[in-house]
Design a protein around this motif. Structure first.
Motif, PDB file in Angstrom:
ATOM      1  N   GLU A 122       8.042   3.339  -6.536  1.00  0.00           N
ATOM      2  CA  GLU A 122       9.222   3.299  -7.396  1.00  0.00           C
ATOM      3  C   GLU A 122      10.431   3.862  -6.674  1.00  0.00           C
ATOM      4  OE1 GLU A 122      10.725   4.832 -11.808  1.00  0.00           O
ATOM      5  OE2 GLU A 122       8.759   5.416 -11.030  1.00  0.00           O
ATOM      6  N   LEU A 123      10.251   4.987  -5.996  1.00  0.00           N
ATOM      7  CA  LEU A 123      11.364   5.542  -5.219  1.00  0.00           C
ATOM      8  C   LEU A 123      11.822   4.565  -4.149  1.00  0.00           C
ATOM      9  CD1 LEU A 123      10.591   9.338  -4.626  1.00  0.00           C
ATOM     10  CD2 LEU A 123      12.581   8.359  -5.736  1.00  0.00           C
ATOM     11  N   LEU A 124      10.869   3.981  -3.442  1.00  0.00           N
ATOM     12  CA  LEU A 124      11.212   3.029  -2.395  1.00  0.00           C
ATOM     13  C   LEU A 124      11.966   1.836  -2.968  1.00  0.00           C
ATOM     14  CD1 LEU A 124      10.938   2.131   0.575  1.00  0.00           C
ATOM     15  CD2 LEU A 124       8.767   1.051  -0.073  1.00  0.00           C
ATOM     16  N   ASN A 125      11.527   1.353  -4.123  1.00  0.00           N
ATOM     17  CA  ASN A 125      12.165   0.199  -4.738  1.00  0.00           C
ATOM     18  C   ASN A 125      13.603   0.520  -5.140  1.00  0.00           C
ATOM     19  OD1 ASN A 125      11.772  -2.584  -5.786  1.00  0.00           O
ATOM     20  ND2 ASN A 125      12.241  -1.621  -7.729  1.00  0.00           N
ATOM     21  N   ARG A 126      13.819   1.715  -5.665  1.00  0.00           N
ATOM     22  CA  ARG A 126      15.182   2.075  -6.086  1.00  0.00           C
ATOM     23  C   ARG A 126      16.094   2.280  -4.879  1.00  0.00           C
ATOM     24  NH1 ARG A 126      15.136   5.692 -11.609  1.00  0.00           N
ATOM     25  NH2 ARG A 126      13.318   4.752 -12.574  1.00  0.00           N
ATOM     26  N   VAL A 127      15.548   2.891  -3.843  1.00  0.00           N
ATOM     27  CA  VAL A 127      16.379   3.193  -2.677  1.00  0.00           C
ATOM     28  C   VAL A 127      16.712   1.932  -1.896  1.00  0.00           C
ATOM     29  CG1 VAL A 127      16.361   4.375  -0.445  1.00  0.00           C
ATOM     30  CG2 VAL A 127      15.601   5.577  -2.486  1.00  0.00           C
ATOM     31  N   THR A 128      15.844   0.933  -1.936  1.00  0.00           N
ATOM     32  CA  THR A 128      16.075  -0.278  -1.138  1.00  0.00           C
ATOM     33  C   THR A 128      16.532  -1.447  -2.014  1.00  0.00           C
ATOM     34  OG1 THR A 128      13.703  -0.808  -1.304  1.00  0.00           O
ATOM     35  CG2 THR A 128      14.451   0.401   0.650  1.00  0.00           C
ATOM     36  N   THR A 129      15.653  -1.945  -2.878  1.00  0.00           N
ATOM     37  CA  THR A 129      15.948  -3.160  -3.638  1.00  0.00           C
ATOM     38  C   THR A 129      17.129  -2.973  -4.579  1.00  0.00           C
ATOM     39  OG1 THR A 129      13.596  -3.720  -3.542  1.00  0.00           O
ATOM     40  CG2 THR A 129      14.956  -4.914  -5.132  1.00  0.00           C
ATOM     41  N   ARG A 190      20.624 -11.742 -19.498  1.00  0.00           N
ATOM     42  CA  ARG A 190      20.471 -10.307 -19.247  1.00  0.00           C
ATOM     43  C   ARG A 190      19.065  -9.797 -19.570  1.00  0.00           C
ATOM     44  NH1 ARG A 190      24.245  -5.320 -21.532  1.00  0.00           N
ATOM     45  NH2 ARG A 190      23.187  -3.684 -20.340  1.00  0.00           N
ATOM     46  N   PRO A 191      18.481 -10.116 -20.744  1.00  0.00           N
ATOM     47  CA  PRO A 191      17.108  -9.617 -20.999  1.00  0.00           C
ATOM     48  C   PRO A 191      16.099 -10.133 -19.972  1.00  0.00           C
ATOM     49  CG  PRO A 191      18.130 -10.428 -23.018  1.00  0.00           C
ATOM     50  CD  PRO A 191      19.005 -10.860 -21.891  1.00  0.00           C
ATOM     51  N   LEU A 192      16.219 -11.422 -19.605  1.00  0.00           N
ATOM     52  CA  LEU A 192      15.277 -11.970 -18.633  1.00  0.00           C
ATOM     53  C   LEU A 192      15.482 -11.360 -17.255  1.00  0.00           C
ATOM     54  CD1 LEU A 192      15.061 -15.791 -19.430  1.00  0.00           C
ATOM     55  CD2 LEU A 192      13.217 -14.108 -19.515  1.00  0.00           C
ATOM     56  N   ALA A 193      16.747 -11.128 -16.882  1.00  0.00           N
ATOM     57  CA  ALA A 193      17.026 -10.537 -15.571  1.00  0.00           C
ATOM     58  C   ALA A 193      16.455  -9.129 -15.493  1.00  0.00           C
ATOM     59  CB  ALA A 193      18.528 -10.509 -15.312  1.00  0.00           C
ATOM     60  N   ALA A 194      16.636  -8.347 -16.559  1.00  0.00           N
ATOM     61  CA  ALA A 194      16.097  -6.986 -16.574  1.00  0.00           C
ATOM     62  C   ALA A 194      14.571  -7.004 -16.567  1.00  0.00           C
ATOM     63  CB  ALA A 194      16.616  -6.239 -17.803  1.00  0.00           C
ATOM     64  N   ALA A 195      13.983  -7.912 -17.366  1.00  0.00           N
ATOM     65  CA  ALA A 195      12.515  -7.990 -17.403  1.00  0.00           C
ATOM     66  C   ALA A 195      11.959  -8.428 -16.054  1.00  0.00           C
ATOM     67  CB  ALA A 195      12.081  -8.969 -18.496  1.00  0.00           C
ATOM     68  N   GLY A 196      12.630  -9.395 -15.425  1.00  0.00           N
ATOM     69  CA  GLY A 196      12.168  -9.847 -14.109  1.00  0.00           C
ATOM     70  C   GLY A 196      12.273  -8.761 -13.061  1.00  0.00           C
ATOM     71  N   ALA A 197      13.374  -8.012 -13.098  1.00  0.00           N
ATOM     72  CA  ALA A 197      13.546  -6.918 -12.140  1.00  0.00           C
ATOM     73  C   ALA A 197      12.502  -5.829 -12.378  1.00  0.00           C
ATOM     74  CB  ALA A 197      14.951  -6.346 -12.256  1.00  0.00           C
ATOM     75  N   GLU A 198      12.208  -5.538 -13.646  1.00  0.00           N
ATOM     76  CA  GLU A 198      11.189  -4.526 -13.967  1.00  0.00           C
ATOM     77  C   GLU A 198       9.815  -4.980 -13.497  1.00  0.00           C
ATOM     78  OE1 GLU A 198       9.735  -1.038 -15.083  1.00  0.00           O
ATOM     79  OE2 GLU A 198      11.829  -1.507 -15.539  1.00  0.00           O
ATOM     80  N   THR A 199       9.507  -6.252 -13.714  1.00  0.00           N
ATOM     81  CA  THR A 199       8.216  -6.777 -13.271  1.00  0.00           C
ATOM     82  C   THR A 199       8.113  -6.760 -11.751  1.00  0.00           C
ATOM     83  OG1 THR A 199       8.154  -8.219 -15.216  1.00  0.00           O
ATOM     84  CG2 THR A 199       6.642  -8.724 -13.423  1.00  0.00           C
ATOM     85  N   ALA A 200       9.211  -7.140 -11.076  1.00  0.00           N
ATOM     86  CA  ALA A 200       9.207  -7.120  -9.607  1.00  0.00           C
ATOM     87  C   ALA A 200       9.003  -5.700  -9.092  1.00  0.00           C
ATOM     88  CB  ALA A 200      10.520  -7.684  -9.074  1.00  0.00           C
ATOM     89  N   SER A 201       9.614  -4.725  -9.762  1.00  0.00           N
ATOM     90  CA  SER A 201       9.439  -3.334  -9.365  1.00  0.00           C
ATOM     91  C   SER A 201       7.985  -2.900  -9.539  1.00  0.00           C
ATOM     92  CB  SER A 201      10.366  -2.441 -10.201  1.00  0.00           C
ATOM     93  OG  SER A 201      10.147  -1.080  -9.917  1.00  0.00           O
ATOM     94  N   SER A 202       7.391  -3.251 -10.674  1.00  0.00           N
ATOM     95  CA  SER A 202       5.982  -2.908 -10.908  1.00  0.00           C
ATOM     96  C   SER A 202       5.080  -3.585  -9.893  1.00  0.00           C
ATOM     97  CB  SER A 202       5.570  -3.324 -12.327  1.00  0.00           C
ATOM     98  OG  SER A 202       6.355  -2.665 -13.300  1.00  0.00           O
ATOM     99  N   LEU A 203       5.422  -4.816  -9.547  1.00  0.00           N
ATOM    100  CA  LEU A 203       4.614  -5.555  -8.581  1.00  0.00           C
ATOM    101  C   LEU A 203       4.664  -4.886  -7.212  1.00  0.00           C
ATOM    102  CD1 LEU A 203       2.905  -8.126  -8.250  1.00  0.00           C
ATOM    103  CD2 LEU A 203       5.015  -9.349  -7.697  1.00  0.00           C
ATOM    104  N   ARG A 204       5.848  -4.478  -6.787  1.00  0.00           N
ATOM    105  CA  ARG A 204       5.964  -3.804  -5.479  1.00  0.00           C
ATOM    106  C   ARG A 204       5.203  -2.477  -5.484  1.00  0.00           C
ATOM    107  NH1 ARG A 204      11.375  -5.416  -6.341  1.00  0.00           N
ATOM    108  NH2 ARG A 204      11.947  -7.228  -5.096  1.00  0.00           N
ATOM    109  N   GLN A 205       5.349  -1.722  -6.575  1.00  0.00           N
ATOM    110  CA  GLN A 205       4.663  -0.434  -6.648  1.00  0.00           C
ATOM    111  C   GLN A 205       3.148  -0.618  -6.564  1.00  0.00           C
ATOM    112  OE1 GLN A 205       5.994   1.819 -10.085  1.00  0.00           O
ATOM    113  NE2 GLN A 205       8.065   1.052  -9.821  1.00  0.00           N
ATOM    114  N   GLN A 206       2.627  -1.628  -7.272  1.00  0.00           N
ATOM    115  CA  GLN A 206       1.179  -1.829  -7.258  1.00  0.00           C
ATOM    116  C   GLN A 206       0.708  -2.306  -5.887  1.00  0.00           C
ATOM    117  OE1 GLN A 206      -0.523  -3.375 -10.755  1.00  0.00           O
ATOM    118  NE2 GLN A 206      -2.273  -4.333  -9.739  1.00  0.00           N
ATOM    119  N   VAL A 207       1.496  -3.161  -5.235  1.00  0.00           N
ATOM    120  CA  VAL A 207       1.109  -3.622  -3.905  1.00  0.00           C
ATOM    121  C   VAL A 207       1.068  -2.452  -2.927  1.00  0.00           C
ATOM    122  CG1 VAL A 207       1.874  -4.988  -1.932  1.00  0.00           C
ATOM    123  CG2 VAL A 207       1.884  -5.992  -4.206  1.00  0.00           C
TER     124      VAL A 207
END
Length: 557
Positions: A122-129, A190-207
């Motif tokens: 999560e930290l990495l995602n916020r600092v980079t993406t 806006r809702p889809l963009a936020a949901a997609g960004a949240e999902t992408a963040s969760s995906l990166r964290q899990q990977v």
């Protein structure tokens, strides 16, 4: 939108670069407008002249100035577009540097305990993406919007000068499209963009987490289950992106439809004005093709305002990360000459309502004194070291250095007083010498080798052809676990701090190596104050006294 206003202020530091980039974007649009309009006028005028001459009439036309104008607009458009890309990319790189500098300045003073609440991914995602997403604020949102507004105003004003009826007809069509399409795109996306960004963040964290734990996942046969979870997240992210793409395609189709309607309206009104004799045929065609050029400046708006939802989401996360914690020590008191460290009736718990891991704990460490603290796992030993260093602020009681509360000493001066080896000592992707010199930047090679000898790593250096220049992989991946731990210990002992804090310094070492390392610790600590924590006092260097931490209280062992 308050978060966006904050970042707009940061963008203002590069306002001259942004103004130059926007001016070049507008110049590109103006050159495209001029190229289409003048070409339409010239082609129509030459066609009419040909018909007139074929019918036996007489007509003259200056082909040189319009031809020169067309070449001028064509070259200007190419040069302006190249300059716009050059200037805007330079502006974005500078903006990204400003954003990263701002974020790291906000994060560095925060305590390690606070930042540890965030997962590594999560930290990495916020600092980079999230930082990279914010470069779209100017490049994809502000720049195209300002260009579209100015180009529409100037283009319609010019058309009104040539043919007022056509300008009015185009305005009635283009203005609603210019206002409604971006607004609807933003509201729907806006809702889809936020949901997609949240999902992408969760995906990166899990990977990231799964890659770090792949040995355990294989050992417990959990790989198929984790792959299914990743596939589900990826499917959700792909679905959100597809819906966003569908919305954007629909919005872009709406813009193109509005452009075509404006063309038809301009053409119908133009035919009427030509029939009435108030406007010539070539001018009417120039206006119609000019409207086509104006439609081009509206095309980026759907993407811009769909992107605005994602930019807003990232801006909120970054502000939340930067503002979520305050530095523990914000004082400016000088470090006292007396380096006695006092823990005075301290109580601390990690969360409200949780059983305190320190309860009315008191301790006095005199200059040059050595104290060993033992206790079961989870007793709060590592937490106590963080409290002693000032990384955690106690709920009750105080930590003093001499007669000065630790929180009144500035961060830099406070940290210079302590050398810490914690449970998760980090090595960097750099040379062995560079990792050691984090403890003492001015250390020469003899001092580095002496520290390595103290932790029984001399043979490792001698076996390497590069010696102290040996490059360590990410997190010291070129070393074994024991070597990484001992190298971190050597770095800690190198630091010229008055108080040394060691968290289980010989963990995982065999008996022979452990005895050598304990002798090295005893030698390099010298007359400095020392606190060692662990489970077994027989694995400590020479101690002046031993204490037990149990149920949050310190007592003699």
């Amino acid at each position: 939108m308050g978060d966006l206003r904050f970042f707009l202020v940061l963008l203002g530091r590069r306002r001259w670069w942004l103004a130059a980039g926007t001016a070049l974007m507008l110049l590109t649009a103006a050159a495209g407008f001029g190229l289409l309009a003048l070409s339409g006028w010239f082609i129509t005028a030459t066609g009419l002249m040909g018909l007139t001459l074929a019918a036996g009439g007489a007509m003259t036309l200056d082909i040189y100035r319009p031809g020169a104008g067309i070449r001028f607009f064509a070259v200007s458009r190419a040069v302006a577009r190249y300059g716009e890309r050059l200037v805007n990319h330079e502006a974005v790189f500078r903006i990204l540097a400003d954003l990263r500098t701002w974020l790291f300045r906000a994060l560095l003073p925060q305590s390690r305990a606070h930042l540890s609440r965030f997962r590594d991914g999560e930290l990495l995602n916020r600092v980079t993406t999230d930082i990279n997403t914010l470069d779209h604020l100017y490049l994809r949102v502000i720049g195209p919007t300002v260009t579209a507004v100015l180009a529409l105003c100037l283009g319609l004003a010019f058309i009104a000068w040539l043919s007022p009826p056509q300008a009015i007809a185009a305005l009635l069509v283009l203005l609603p499209a210019a206002l409604l399409v971006p607004w609807l795109t933003y509201r729907a996306g806006r809702p889809l963009a936020a949901a997609g960004a949240e999902t992408a963040s969760s995906l990166r964290q899990q990977v990231i987490g799964d890659l770090q734990a792949q040995a355990e996942l294989h050992a417990f046969g959990a790989v198929p289950r984790r792959l299914n979870e990743l596939e589900a997240l990826d499917h959700k992210y792909t679905g959100d992106e597809q819906r966003l793409l569908q919305q954007r395609s629909l919005a872009e189709s709406g813009v193109r439809l509005a452009t075509l309607l404006a063309l038809w309206a301009g053409l119908v009104v133009g035919v009427i004005t030509v029939a009435s004799g108030s406007v010539s045929g070539p001018v009417m065609v120039a206006v119609v093709l000019g409207l086509l050029a104006l439609g081009e400046v509206l095309t980026p708006l759907p993407l811009a305002y769909q992107m605005l939802g994602r930019v807003s989401w990232s801006a909120g996360r970054l502000r939340g990360l930067a503002d979520s914690g305050q530095p523990v020590s914000a004082g400016n008191a000088a470090v006292p000459g007396d380096k006695t460290l006092i823990l005075q009736g301290v109580s601390f718990s990690h969360r409200p309502g949780q059983t305190p891991c320190l309860h009315n704990a008191s301790l006095t460490l005199k200059p040059g004194e050595r104290i060993g603290i033992v206790g079961p796992s989870g007793a709060g030993k590592s937490t106590m070291l963080s409290v002693l260093m000032g990384d955690l602020d106690p709920e009750h009681g105080d930590v003093l250095l001499g007669d000065t509360p630790l929180r009144q000493i500035s961060d830099d001066q406070r940290q210079a007083c302590f050398a810490l080896l914690d449970q998760r000592a980090t090595l960097f992707s750099a040379s062995l010498a560079a990792n050691l010199r984090l403890g003492r930047p001015a250390a020469d090679e003899d001092e580095l080798m002496d520290a390595l000898a103290a932790v029984d790593l001399t043979s490792m250096v001698q076996r390497s052809a590069e010696g102290l220049s040996t490059w360590l992989g990410e997190a010291g991946s070129g070393l074994s676990g024991g070597q990484r731990r001992r190298l971190a210990l050597a770095r800690t002992l190198l630091k010229p701090a008055a108080i040394v804090l060691l968290d289980e310094p010989t963990e995982g070492l065999d008996g022979t190596t452990e005895r050598r390392v304990l002798r090295g610790i005893d030698r390099l600590v010298g007359e400095r104050s020392l606190i060692v924590i662990g489970h077994d006092p027989s694995r400590f260097p020479r101690m002046d006294r031993l204490l037990r931490l149990s149920e949050g209280r310190l007592s003699p062992l």
